[in-house]
Scaffold this active site. Sequence first.
Site, PDB file in Angstrom:
ATOM      1  N   ASP A  21       0.855  -1.187   0.000  1.00 23.73           N
ATOM      2  CA  ASP A  21       0.000   0.000   0.000  1.00 23.73           C
ATOM      3  C   ASP A  21       0.895   1.243   0.000  1.00 23.73           C
ATOM      4  O   ASP A  21       1.854   1.306   0.751  1.00 23.73           O
ATOM      5  CB  ASP A  21      -0.872  -0.043   1.267  1.00 23.73           C
ATOM      6  CG  ASP A  21      -1.773   1.184   1.388  1.00 23.73           C
ATOM      7  OD1 ASP A  21      -2.002   1.853   0.357  1.00 23.73           O
ATOM      8  OD2 ASP A  21      -2.232   1.462   2.509  1.00 23.73           O
ATOM      9  N   ASN A  23      -0.574   4.582   0.007  1.00 20.97           N
ATOM     10  CA  ASN A  23      -1.249   5.798   0.484  1.00 20.97           C
ATOM     11  C   ASN A  23      -2.018   5.620   1.792  1.00 20.97           C
ATOM     12  O   ASN A  23      -2.841   6.461   2.156  1.00 20.97           O
ATOM     13  CB  ASN A  23      -2.182   6.347  -0.605  1.00 20.97           C
ATOM     14  CG  ASN A  23      -3.298   5.350  -0.941  1.00 20.97           C
ATOM     15  OD1 ASN A  23      -3.265   4.210  -0.483  1.00 20.97           O
ATOM     16  ND2 ASN A  23      -4.269   5.784  -1.711  1.00 20.97           N
ATOM     17  N   ASP A  25      -4.411   3.612   2.767  1.00 19.88           N
ATOM     18  CA  ASP A  25      -5.828   3.212   2.856  1.00 19.88           C
ATOM     19  C   ASP A  25      -5.983   1.719   3.177  1.00 19.88           C
ATOM     20  O   ASP A  25      -7.102   1.198   3.199  1.00 19.88           O
ATOM     21  CB  ASP A  25      -6.598   3.580   1.574  1.00 19.88           C
ATOM     22  CG  ASP A  25      -6.128   2.794   0.369  1.00 19.88           C
ATOM     23  OD1 ASP A  25      -5.126   2.040   0.479  1.00 19.88           O
ATOM     24  OD2 ASP A  25      -6.741   2.933  -0.715  1.00 19.88           O
ATOM     25  N   ASP A  29      -1.552  -1.160  -3.960  1.00 17.59           N
ATOM     26  CA  ASP A  29      -1.850  -0.391  -5.176  1.00 17.59           C
ATOM     27  C   ASP A  29      -0.671  -0.413  -6.139  1.00 17.59           C
ATOM     28  O   ASP A  29       0.393  -0.961  -5.833  1.00 17.59           O
ATOM     29  CB  ASP A  29      -2.250   1.046  -4.796  1.00 17.59           C
ATOM     30  CG  ASP A  29      -1.317   1.634  -3.756  1.00 17.59           C
ATOM     31  OD1 ASP A  29      -0.094   1.575  -3.975  1.00 17.59           O
ATOM     32  OD2 ASP A  29      -1.807   2.122  -2.704  1.00 17.59           O
ATOM     33  N   ASP A  98      -4.061 -10.251 -16.137  1.00 17.62           N
ATOM     34  CA  ASP A  98      -5.109 -11.253 -15.965  1.00 17.62           C
ATOM     35  C   ASP A  98      -6.280 -10.908 -16.886  1.00 17.62           C
ATOM     36  O   ASP A  98      -6.788  -9.788 -16.850  1.00 17.62           O
ATOM     37  CB  ASP A  98      -5.572 -11.229 -14.491  1.00 17.62           C
ATOM     38  CG  ASP A  98      -5.818 -12.618 -13.934  1.00 17.62           C
ATOM     39  OD1 ASP A  98      -6.518 -13.405 -14.583  1.00 17.62           O
ATOM     40  OD2 ASP A  98      -5.310 -12.900 -12.833  1.00 17.62           O
ATOM     41  N   ASP A 199      -8.328 -16.248 -17.081  1.00 12.22           N
ATOM     42  CA  ASP A 199      -9.109 -16.702 -15.937  1.00 12.22           C
ATOM     43  C   ASP A 199     -10.264 -17.611 -16.351  1.00 12.22           C
ATOM     44  O   ASP A 199     -10.972 -17.321 -17.310  1.00 12.22           O
ATOM     45  CB  ASP A 199      -9.680 -15.453 -15.237  1.00 12.22           C
ATOM     46  CG  ASP A 199     -10.405 -15.777 -13.948  1.00 12.22           C
ATOM     47  OD1 ASP A 199      -9.719 -16.081 -12.965  1.00 12.22           O
ATOM     48  OD2 ASP A 199     -11.644 -15.711 -13.933  1.00 12.22           O
ATOM     49  N   GLU A 254      -6.090 -20.719 -17.263  1.00 13.00           N
ATOM     50  CA  GLU A 254      -6.486 -21.436 -16.050  1.00 13.00           C
ATOM     51  C   GLU A 254      -7.621 -22.384 -16.423  1.00 13.00           C
ATOM     52  O   GLU A 254      -8.735 -21.945 -16.708  1.00 13.00           O
ATOM     53  CB  GLU A 254      -6.968 -20.434 -14.986  1.00 13.00           C
ATOM     54  CG  GLU A 254      -7.294 -21.113 -13.676  1.00 13.00           C
ATOM     55  CD  GLU A 254      -8.336 -20.383 -12.838  1.00 13.00           C
ATOM     56  OE1 GLU A 254      -8.311 -20.533 -11.614  1.00 13.00           O
ATOM     57  OE2 GLU A 254      -9.197 -19.683 -13.409  1.00 13.00           O
ATOM     58  N   HIS A 327      -3.214 -17.201  -5.602  1.00 10.17           N
ATOM     59  CA  HIS A 327      -4.166 -16.495  -4.735  1.00 10.17           C
ATOM     60  C   HIS A 327      -5.407 -17.333  -4.401  1.00 10.17           C
ATOM     61  O   HIS A 327      -6.248 -16.882  -3.636  1.00 10.17           O
ATOM     62  CB  HIS A 327      -4.584 -15.192  -5.427  1.00 10.17           C
ATOM     63  CG  HIS A 327      -5.337 -15.465  -6.701  1.00 10.17           C
ATOM     64  ND1 HIS A 327      -4.739 -16.036  -7.810  1.00 10.17           N
ATOM     65  CD2 HIS A 327      -6.627 -15.292  -7.026  1.00 10.17           C
ATOM     66  CE1 HIS A 327      -5.642 -16.195  -8.755  1.00 10.17           C
ATOM     67  NE2 HIS A 327      -6.810 -15.745  -8.315  1.00 10.17           N
ATOM     68  N   ASP A 328      -5.536 -18.515  -4.986  1.00 15.01           N
ATOM     69  CA  ASP A 328      -6.685 -19.388  -4.704  1.00 15.01           C
ATOM     70  C   ASP A 328      -6.294 -20.604  -3.874  1.00 15.01           C
ATOM     71  O   ASP A 328      -7.151 -21.437  -3.556  1.00 15.01           O
ATOM     72  CB  ASP A 328      -7.295 -19.922  -6.014  1.00 15.01           C
ATOM     73  CG  ASP A 328      -7.917 -18.831  -6.864  1.00 15.01           C
ATOM     74  OD1 ASP A 328      -8.412 -17.840  -6.292  1.00 15.01           O
ATOM     75  OD2 ASP A 328      -7.901 -18.978  -8.103  1.00 15.01           O
TER      76      ASP A 328
HETATM   77  C1  GLC Z   1     -10.428 -17.907 -11.065  1.00 16.68           C
HETATM   78  C2  GLC Z   1      -9.657 -16.980 -10.164  1.00 16.68           C
HETATM   79  C3  GLC Z   1     -10.397 -16.817  -8.873  1.00 16.68           C
HETATM   80  C4  GLC Z   1     -11.751 -16.221  -9.185  1.00 16.68           C
HETATM   81  C5  GLC Z   1     -12.502 -17.023 -10.248  1.00 16.68           C
HETATM   82  C6  GLC Z   1     -13.622 -16.225 -10.830  1.00 16.68           C
HETATM   83  O1  GLC Z   1     -10.509 -19.186 -10.561  1.00 16.68           O
HETATM   84  O2  GLC Z   1      -8.343 -17.438  -9.988  1.00 16.68           O
HETATM   85  O3  GLC Z   1      -9.708 -16.039  -7.941  1.00 16.68           O
HETATM   86  O4  GLC Z   1     -12.523 -16.167  -8.018  1.00 16.68           O
HETATM   87  O5  GLC Z   1     -11.692 -17.393 -11.333  1.00 16.68           O
HETATM   88  O6  GLC Z   1     -13.132 -15.188 -11.634  1.00 16.68           O
HETATM   89 CA    CA Z   2      -3.580   2.030  -1.293  1.00 18.55          CA
END
Ligand code: GLC
Ligand code: CA
Length: 556
Positions: A21, A23, A25, A29, A98, A199, A254, A327-328
Amino acid sequence: MDRKWWKEAVVYQIYPRSFQDSNGDGIGDLKGITSRLDYLQELGIDTVWLSPHFKSPNDDNGYDISDYRDIMDEFGTMEDFDEMQQEMRKRGIHLVIDLVVNHTSDEHEWFVESKKSKDNPYRDYYIWRDGKDGKEPNNWVSRFSGKAWDYNGETNQYYLHLYSPKQPDLNWENPKVRDEIYDMMKFWIEKGVDGFRLDAAGSYSKTEGLPDGDLNNVNVGAEYYLHGPRIHEYFKEMNEKVLSQYDDIMTVGEIAAVTVEDAKKYSGTDRQELGMIFQFEHVNLEYKNGDRYSLKPFKMSEFKKVMSKWQTELDGLAWNSLYLANHDQPRSVSRWGDDKKYRNESAKMLYTMIMTMQGTPYIYQGEELGMTNAGYTSIEDYQDINVRTIWKERVLTGMVSPEEMLDTLSVISRDNARTPMQWDDSKNGGFTTGTPWLKMNRNYTEINAKESLDNPDSIFHYMQKLIKLRKQNAVAVYGSFHEYDEENESLYVYTRELDGQKMLVVLNFTGEEKEFHLPKEIEYNKSQLYISNYENDGKIGDKCLRPYEAVVYLYE
Ligand code: GLC
Ligand code: CA
């Protein structure tokens, strides 16, 4: 084998909301990312995959896009994006963005128009159907649980959403939709991006008539929307109209529930579709009946079988993506290593595997520090939409007790990987001067980038060395793969070979000492140590491996 920059790349995934971050918040970013590029350069990565940076109401943290040509308010401006990209370029870092085009946000202007009336020009941008006997058009279930349809009173029809109700699925059957997507891709390529992570890319094509799915499936309906009838036609078209118009754009799709055979269709070198895909077999092994929230014990021989299968069966035909976390997924050291006593050793061992396999390796932010699962003990700490829906579906209905669900979440929840980056031991780990949008992992006082940079024995420095060695040894990238001792439940043993250059990898996946016997097929005159997470000499032979020991030799 066809050599490409993106095959030799080492990719670092940034989840912008949790990176830095700038700023106060509490939300990461783009300026924050720019300020940390020296750190990434020092690590040695050469490509960044940026999770969605587009305008979004953040129902699913940016995976719900309301404007594909603008930046998320919280992340900054287009100028910030341009600056970030220029600074990446100066450091020799490629940028992959993405591409979320299975669905948009319900706040995208296309959907705002689409829901107005049946004859709106945007109606057919989405998938609208009449109900059946006062109920949903079919029995499909959302991948976030619950029904995959929402009712719109004004027009008396339902729209399809494979994810949240705020993520309506685009209608890929409509050529106008596809052209809009291709134009948008060109817009970003012309701004200088080097590629796309696509995605939910296996779900664009739905079977005509949208038939009811098999109720025994966790994802009811998946057999009618995953790898649907026109999916390869769409990728061929995307390739022809966009990707092939430029030089060497990297693409990684993906694709859920993908087999090796499917993968060869999506990404075969002779197919002109995608460059590579993410498969999920190795990360789904522990889910009973495919249900992420229902776990079964891990078995090493099964894990190796999956990893090795992808290595040998794509060799020369398609290209692998190599990853343990994103991230999943939960944190890799918590999942396959020991995130307490042997955190340092086991995190290094796991990435020794990733960096000595054939394919393109991906490091998710914080993995280079050996960051661990979130350690949340209360449902209030979780933010993920998927957690909120599953809680409603299973805990609030009494199916599962709160304690049991909290246990499962602590192992598998997506928020485990989304806790903010731990930069130093100051308040909030140096991530923000404000209140972090998602609670920090409490261990940031010990596990953080500053400590890692100061400590020559850190996971960061080991990762740096792994990356450097990979850059210097083509065998690590392109070499063919051969596994030994497949039934061994503790050790993973394999060799790589390219043009007479050979590599032997021995990994101990346990916290105990394990005997390694050199397979008799392996012959050598000279050997040399490539890397190890313990003190080791370069001599190949029988040996006792220490807890989570990894040792890699080059030999002739
Ligand atoms: C993909 C992303 C996931 C998202 C899903 C819907 O699996 O990696 O984070 O929630 O698609 O876009
Ligand atoms: Ca920020």
